[in-house]
Design a protein around this motif. Sequence first.
Motif, mmCIF file in Angstrom:
data_model
loop_
_atom_site.group_PDB
_atom_site.id
_atom_site.type_symbol
_atom_site.label_atom_id
_atom_site.label_comp_id
_atom_site.label_asym_id
_atom_site.label_seq_id
_atom_site.Cartn_x
_atom_site.Cartn_y
_atom_site.Cartn_z
ATOM 1 N N GLY A 176 0.815 -1.213 0.000
ATOM 2 C CA GLY A 176 0.000 0.000 0.000
ATOM 3 C C GLY A 176 0.845 1.258 0.000
ATOM 4 N N SER A 177 1.921 1.261 0.775
ATOM 5 C CA SER A 177 2.808 2.428 0.814
ATOM 6 C C SER A 177 3.480 2.656 -0.534
ATOM 7 C CB SER A 177 3.857 2.239 1.911
ATOM 8 O OG SER A 177 3.246 2.123 3.178
ATOM 9 N N LEU A 178 3.880 1.569 -1.199
ATOM 10 C CA LEU A 178 4.472 1.712 -2.537
ATOM 11 C C LEU A 178 3.464 2.334 -3.504
ATOM 12 C CD1 LEU A 178 6.286 -1.739 -2.877
ATOM 13 C CD2 LEU A 178 7.374 0.481 -2.527
ATOM 14 N N LEU A 179 2.206 1.876 -3.439
ATOM 15 C CA LEU A 179 1.176 2.396 -4.340
ATOM 16 C C LEU A 179 0.842 3.852 -4.036
ATOM 17 C CD1 LEU A 179 -1.209 -0.702 -4.375
ATOM 18 C CD2 LEU A 179 0.265 0.075 -6.240
ATOM 19 N N PRO B 254 1.201 -25.141 1.614
ATOM 20 C CA PRO B 254 0.622 -25.769 0.424
ATOM 21 C C PRO B 254 0.243 -24.717 -0.615
ATOM 22 C CG PRO B 254 -0.963 -25.773 2.226
ATOM 23 C CD PRO B 254 0.333 -25.288 2.800
ATOM 24 N N PRO B 255 0.084 -25.105 -1.891
ATOM 25 C CA PRO B 255 -0.214 -24.133 -2.958
ATOM 26 C C PRO B 255 -1.411 -23.240 -2.699
ATOM 27 C CG PRO B 255 0.416 -26.236 -3.913
ATOM 28 C CD PRO B 255 0.325 -26.457 -2.432
ATOM 29 N N PRO B 256 -2.568 -23.742 -2.204
ATOM 30 C CA PRO B 256 -3.691 -22.821 -1.966
ATOM 31 C C PRO B 256 -3.341 -21.706 -0.978
ATOM 32 C CG PRO B 256 -4.451 -25.091 -1.928
ATOM 33 C CD PRO B 256 -2.954 -25.150 -1.936
ATOM 34 N N VAL B 257 -2.582 -22.049 0.054
ATOM 35 C CA VAL B 257 -2.181 -21.028 1.032
ATOM 36 C C VAL B 257 -1.223 -20.025 0.403
ATOM 37 C CG1 VAL B 257 -1.021 -20.634 3.236
ATOM 38 C CG2 VAL B 257 -2.576 -22.576 2.974
ATOM 39 N N VAL B 258 -0.309 -20.529 -0.433
ATOM 40 C CA VAL B 258 0.645 -19.638 -1.105
ATOM 41 C C VAL B 258 -0.102 -18.615 -1.954
ATOM 42 C CG1 VAL B 258 2.479 -19.528 -2.839
ATOM 43 C CG2 VAL B 258 2.512 -21.335 -1.108
ATOM 44 N N VAL B 259 -1.081 -19.089 -2.739
ATOM 45 C CA VAL B 259 -1.864 -18.177 -3.588
ATOM 46 C C VAL B 259 -2.627 -17.175 -2.731
ATOM 47 C CG1 VAL B 259 -3.759 -18.028 -5.241
ATOM 48 C CG2 VAL B 259 -2.038 -19.830 -5.467
ATOM 49 N N ASN B 260 -3.237 -17.676 -1.647
ATOM 50 C CA ASN B 260 -4.010 -16.795 -0.776
ATOM 51 C C ASN B 260 -3.149 -15.704 -0.167
ATOM 52 O OD1 ASN B 260 -5.024 -16.246 2.242
ATOM 53 N ND2 ASN B 260 -6.794 -16.634 0.933
ATOM 54 N N LEU B 261 -1.944 -16.071 0.291
ATOM 55 C CA LEU B 261 -1.053 -15.077 0.901
ATOM 56 C C LEU B 261 -0.620 -14.024 -0.111
ATOM 57 C CD1 LEU B 261 1.195 -17.391 3.114
ATOM 58 C CD2 LEU B 261 -0.550 -15.796 3.903
ATOM 59 N N ALA B 262 -0.325 -14.463 -1.354
ATOM 60 C CA ALA B 262 0.112 -13.518 -2.384
ATOM 61 C C ALA B 262 -1.017 -12.559 -2.755
ATOM 62 C CB ALA B 262 0.609 -14.266 -3.615
ATOM 63 N N VAL B 263 -2.236 -13.095 -2.936
ATOM 64 C CA VAL B 263 -3.370 -12.244 -3.290
ATOM 65 C C VAL B 263 -3.719 -11.302 -2.134
ATOM 66 C CG1 VAL B 263 -5.816 -12.250 -3.890
ATOM 67 C CG2 VAL B 263 -4.279 -13.903 -4.942
ATOM 68 N N SER B 264 -3.564 -11.768 -0.895
ATOM 69 C CA SER B 264 -3.848 -10.923 0.264
ATOM 70 C C SER B 264 -2.946 -9.691 0.300
ATOM 71 C CB SER B 264 -3.696 -11.726 1.549
ATOM 72 O OG SER B 264 -4.658 -12.759 1.616
ATOM 73 N N VAL B 265 -1.700 -9.852 -0.176
ATOM 74 C CA VAL B 265 -0.802 -8.697 -0.257
ATOM 75 C C VAL B 265 -1.419 -7.621 -1.152
ATOM 76 C CG1 VAL B 265 1.434 -7.896 -1.126
ATOM 77 C CG2 VAL B 265 1.295 -9.999 0.212
ATOM 78 N N LEU B 266 -1.918 -8.036 -2.304
ATOM 79 C CA LEU B 266 -2.519 -7.082 -3.239
ATOM 80 C C LEU B 266 -3.772 -6.445 -2.642
ATOM 81 C CD1 LEU B 266 -2.713 -5.783 -6.049
ATOM 82 C CD2 LEU B 266 -3.994 -7.810 -6.794
ATOM 83 N N VAL B 267 -4.634 -7.271 -2.037
ATOM 84 C CA VAL B 267 -5.881 -6.747 -1.487
ATOM 85 C C VAL B 267 -5.605 -5.733 -0.380
ATOM 86 C CG1 VAL B 267 -7.970 -7.347 -0.209
ATOM 87 C CG2 VAL B 267 -7.200 -8.796 -2.091
ATOM 88 N N THR B 268 -4.726 -6.103 0.557
ATOM 89 C CA THR B 268 -4.400 -5.180 1.644
ATOM 90 C C THR B 268 -3.785 -3.894 1.103
ATOM 91 O OG1 THR B 268 -4.003 -7.068 3.098
ATOM 92 C CG2 THR B 268 -3.168 -4.935 3.830
ATOM 93 N N GLY B 269 -2.901 -4.017 0.120
ATOM 94 C CA GLY B 269 -2.268 -2.836 -0.465
ATOM 95 C C GLY B 269 -3.274 -1.915 -1.115
#
Length: 705
Positions: free
Chosen positions: A443-446, A475-490
């Motif tokens: 979020g700070s970068l954006l 596991p892969p589902p958690v990896v995807v969730n964590l990566a997408v959560s970065v975008l959502v929070t940002g």
Amino acid sequence: MRSSVGGAAASARVTVVLVLLSFCAVYVLAAPSRAPGPWGAGLAIASVFALFALQLRHALYRWPGPVPLALQMALTLTAVLWLDVSVGLFGLLLGSLLLTEGRAAKAGALLAASVAFPVAALRTGFGAAALDSAITASVIGLVVYGLTRLADQVAAVAAARLTAAGNAAAEERLRIAEELRGGLDAGLAALAREAARPDPTAASLGALLADARAALTAVRTTAAEFRGLSLAPEVSAARTLLAAAGIEARVAVDHTEPLGATGALLAAALREAVTRVVAEGTARVCAIETGQRDGRVVLRVGDDGVHTAERPASALDALAERLGKAGGALTSELGPDGRFTVEASAPVTEGALPPVDRASARLSVALLATVVVGFCVKGLLQTPLSSLPYAVVLLGAICVVQLGWTRGYRRTAPALLLQGALTFLPLPWLGVPWTGTAGFFAGSLLIALPAAVAWPLTALVMAVVAGAAVLLGQPPPVVVNLAVSVLVTGVVVRGLVLLARQVRELRAAGEGMARAAALQERLRAARDLHDLLGHNLAAVLLKCEVAARLLAADPGRARAELDDAARLAEHARADLRGTADAAPASAMAEELASARSVLESAGIAVRIRDGGPVPGAATAVLGPVLREAVTNALKHGAAGRCEITLTPGPRRVRLEVSSDGLDPAARPGPPGAGLGNLATRLAARGGALTVTRDGRWFRLTAELP
């Protein structure tokens, strides 16, 4: 900051849409892994899309009635209880209920927030996971509510700037009237009485001459004081004077107006410095610069025409003494580059402005703090007890840095480096729970960087988080969730901060417009005093001097001259009242010109049919009607055309303003206070206000006898 009202409102809406779409993406990606079978997955995804479509409608246009709210409630319960979609969907319902007026809606919002935890507990048990889901629903609800409210405030503040400027101008006219009528009017009345005395004597004529000179001096002094609130007239005059002398003028103005009581001294310093440059006749370039720091305005006038330090005494020396008494200073020096520079500085007291509502700024900071704390608590729930004290301290530091972005940092690089270090250095130590802080950093970068740089860096942060999750054995589902959560929070953090800044910047622009409107009234009064009263009083003085010379030789002629002087003094009083009036004869034409300028700056095509001048009393009522109608047109961001028709008649004056910014599918909302006030004002004068809707067209008509 965007200059048009429509641009500001559109930008705010885009921010809301981006945040809602990011939430939608999270639930759409998670639905197939949770739903019962392929058909269940399809229904879950369809219900998520339907819910977000309803939420977009609510955020952008508000509910047309209770039916969509009931539909959202039914879809939410179906998706969560039957299709096993995340409990976080209760957050959308919570946000919608918070945005709906009425006690029943607020009670429903409390119920929605309360239901999230037990529903989650039925799935995962009464533990940290259920609490995490409940916190997620509450955070989403607050984000939906906060972003929508801030977007509304962006549109409202942007549209209200014209009205605020008009009100500031009207208040300034009243202050000018009080100032002028207190002293000058009484002096002019006494002058007229003395000139009309039936048996003038040499002594009475001497006193009359003294009074006339004093009145003329008072008018010129008052005009200079009004004009001294701005350096703009003197800068313009300096340009003209330098150009006539063949000297290049380089002007850089960077200060806030009105200047206050010491502005006249700075204007005099500019006038004297430029006059000296022209008189010496050796300069090729003259630079005029202004700046403001620590409550002081600094004026510099430099030229390349003098190459010795010797300069004779001048009016600048007297100005230096006057500036010193006022808390300022005036210096002159020959620089190493051969330029002779005069520098004057003075403390500035800005004119009074209406109090500014800071509720939006407090709302934005409180919402951002609540959201950040909510995300932090979610991470702490998964943090081992042994690491909890350190995690709390580090999260506190991140929260402080994050909240600092609401006002911005003078140097963004150190703030980004600090936040980046707090985000990534503890990651190997605190593990997966700490990956949530990467969303704040995104979020700070954006917020801080241009989009062309910020979005690729955000993608890099997402990749780093995904890589860290893989290395930590997720596991892969958690990896995807964590990566997408970065975008959502940002995106959420960016939306809250940028909307808060936009509201603050628009309020500052509104203050600037109000200040400029008040200043223009002072400058108008200065011009009228100088051009109208100055001329009349100079004529009065001349008539009195002629009468004094003719009193002994030709008393009849002297009497005639004194009668003319009395008439001119009364005329000067009328000019004074015209200078102070809130509604001069040309005001309606000025209102129409102002309306055209503001609407066209917002990208709205304007057509004006001006039937001619209207009486001053009618202008005092129709001017506010026009300003309110233009404000309404600006509030409808989709407006593309506006038509204004002014029709003076023998018995009634008619003003009609039409704009095409309505949404035909939306139900009309309740009437605003502005239109109600105008209807009351018109009714008090025997007039009427009517409002009609025809498809996309909104038409306001005012009639006044």
